[in-house]
Design a protein around this motif. Structure first.
Motif, short mmCIF file in Angstrom:
data_model
loop_
_atom_site.label_atom_id
_atom_site.label_comp_id
_atom_site.label_asym_id
_atom_site.label_seq_id
_atom_site.Cartn_x
_atom_site.Cartn_y
_atom_site.Cartn_z
N MET A 4 0.87 -1.19 0.10
CA MET A 4 0.08 -0.06 0.23
C MET A 4 0.81 1.31 -0.03
SD MET A 4 -2.83 -0.86 2.63
CE MET A 4 -3.30 -2.51 3.35
N ILE A 5 1.99 1.32 0.80
CA ILE A 5 2.79 2.37 0.97
C ILE A 5 3.50 2.73 -0.52
CG2 ILE A 5 4.83 3.31 1.94
CD1 ILE A 5 4.14 1.67 4.56
N ASN A 6 4.00 1.61 -1.04
CA ASN A 6 4.59 1.53 -2.19
C ASN A 6 3.88 2.31 -3.40
OD1 ASN A 6 7.51 0.50 -2.87
ND2 ASN A 6 6.27 -0.87 -1.49
N HIS A 57 8.16 -1.00 -10.20
CA HIS A 57 8.51 -2.59 -10.46
C HIS A 57 9.79 -2.86 -9.33
CE1 HIS A 57 6.13 -3.40 -14.03
NE2 HIS A 57 6.73 -4.40 -13.96
N THR A 58 10.98 -1.77 -9.38
CA THR A 58 11.87 -2.21 -8.47
C THR A 58 11.84 -2.21 -7.22
OG1 THR A 58 13.42 -1.15 -9.81
CG2 THR A 58 14.20 -1.20 -7.81
N HIS A 116 13.09 2.26 -17.68
CA HIS A 116 13.71 3.09 -16.39
C HIS A 116 15.00 3.24 -16.62
CE1 HIS A 116 10.10 3.25 -14.04
NE2 HIS A 116 9.81 1.65 -14.30
N TRP A 117 15.56 4.45 -15.68
CA TRP A 117 16.75 4.86 -15.75
C TRP A 117 17.38 4.18 -14.48
CZ3 TRP A 117 18.25 8.19 -19.38
CH2 TRP A 117 17.59 8.95 -19.93
N LEU A 118 18.72 4.27 -14.45
CA LEU A 118 19.50 3.50 -13.14
C LEU A 118 18.94 4.28 -12.04
CD1 LEU A 118 21.38 1.47 -11.66
CD2 LEU A 118 23.38 3.31 -12.33
N ALA A 156 16.15 4.82 -6.42
CA ALA A 156 15.24 5.53 -5.94
C ALA A 156 14.17 4.50 -5.38
CB ALA A 156 14.37 6.74 -6.92
N GLY A 157 13.79 3.53 -6.42
CA GLY A 157 12.69 2.50 -6.13
C GLY A 157 13.46 1.51 -4.97
#
Length: 282
Positions: free
Chosen positions: A141-143, A196-197, A238-240, A245-246
């Protein structure tokens, strides 16, 4: 291929993967024994399961609103990401140009990601303690909530959109029908951070904490999570920086989820009677 057909294929694949992994990780005997307590376990974790469903539904219903709001207040950070990272993703694609890599990472991104999110819900539901499942669901949920906030505040396009001459989009070129699925779930400007990460890393952190219960799940999830994380970049999505950040979001969401469940469970514990109350009753 229409959206319903694609969803049926993905759901069928995830169900088969979950069933096969359940036999390996949980075991048929443990599954059979846990069935006796399943009604209690569902009732215990029910509010959290419903909560996750409500958060996900609200997130989907508000998607158009948040996209519109992002166009008004959002800060476009795409140029900043390009300046900081450059052509790293393009170099990754050039290092693995094989068709097999496209198939593998496309599978990880679509089927592997859904499987990694679903299996621990099943596995933790079958444990005598529902603490891990509650914490996992709150972390999910937080994600989702944090993702909605970030995607509203920041407009960012992935490498395949920002650097089309340097970065390809191999999954959509090889499997164009998948674009129907991704378009229904997300917007191309929502890349910072990589959910996703963050979601996959959240699962891996819980796999580490529950390794005494499910030792095989730790290494299975590690392989899938690593593949998912790499796939987000290899496929040009996505970027690295999004990935990093993920990972930070995953750690924060897990920490907050464990704190929240601990707080909620302590509130449920009945307070002991004081000595005065005991004497009065006597």
């Amino acid at each position: 291929m229409d959206l319903i057909t694609i969803l049926l294929i993905v759901v069928s694949g995830v169900v088969l993967m979950t069933m096969a992994t359940s036999v390996i990780v949980i075991g048929l005997d443990s599954i059979s024994e846990a069935r006796a307590e399943l009604r209690y376990q569902i009732r215990e974790s029910g509010p959290y399961l419903v909560g996750l469903g409500v958060v996900y539904l609200l997130n989907k219903l508000a998607h158009q609103l948040t996209t519109t709001l992002s166009g008004v207040i959002g800060v476009n950070i795409t140029d900043t990401l390009v300046a900081l990272e450059g052509g790293l993703v393009g170099q990754l694609q050039a290092a693995l140009p094989m068709e097999a890599a496209v198939w593998y990472f496309s599978f990880a991104y679509v089927f592997g990601f859904a499987f990694v999110l679903v299996f621990p819900i099943v596995a933790y539901l079958l444990l005598p303690t529902q603490r891990y499942l509650k914490e996992l669901l709150v972390a999910y949920m937080i994600n989702y909530g944090a993702g909605t906030v970030f995607y509203t505040l920041f407009i960012a396009y992935g490498p395949r959109r920002a650097l089309p001459s340097e970065v390809g989009q191999p999954m959509f070129e090889q499997f164009p029908e998948i674009m129907t699925l991704t378009a229904a779930i997300n917007t191309s400007s929502n890349v910072f951070p990589s959910l996703h990460t963050s979601m996959a890393m959240t699962v891996l952190l819980f796999a580490w904490w529950t390794r005494d219960h499910y030792p095989h799940w730790l290494w299975i999830s590690a392989v899938f999570v690593l593949s998912i994380v790499v796939s987000t970049m290899y496929l040009g999505i996505h970027w690295l920086i999004d990935v990093l950040a993920g990972m930070i979001l995953a750690v924060a969401s897990v920490y907050l989820a464990r704190w929240f469940v601990s707080w909620a469970e302590n509130r449920k514990v009945p307070k002991p009677h004081t000595s005065i109350e005991t004497e009065t009753q006597d």
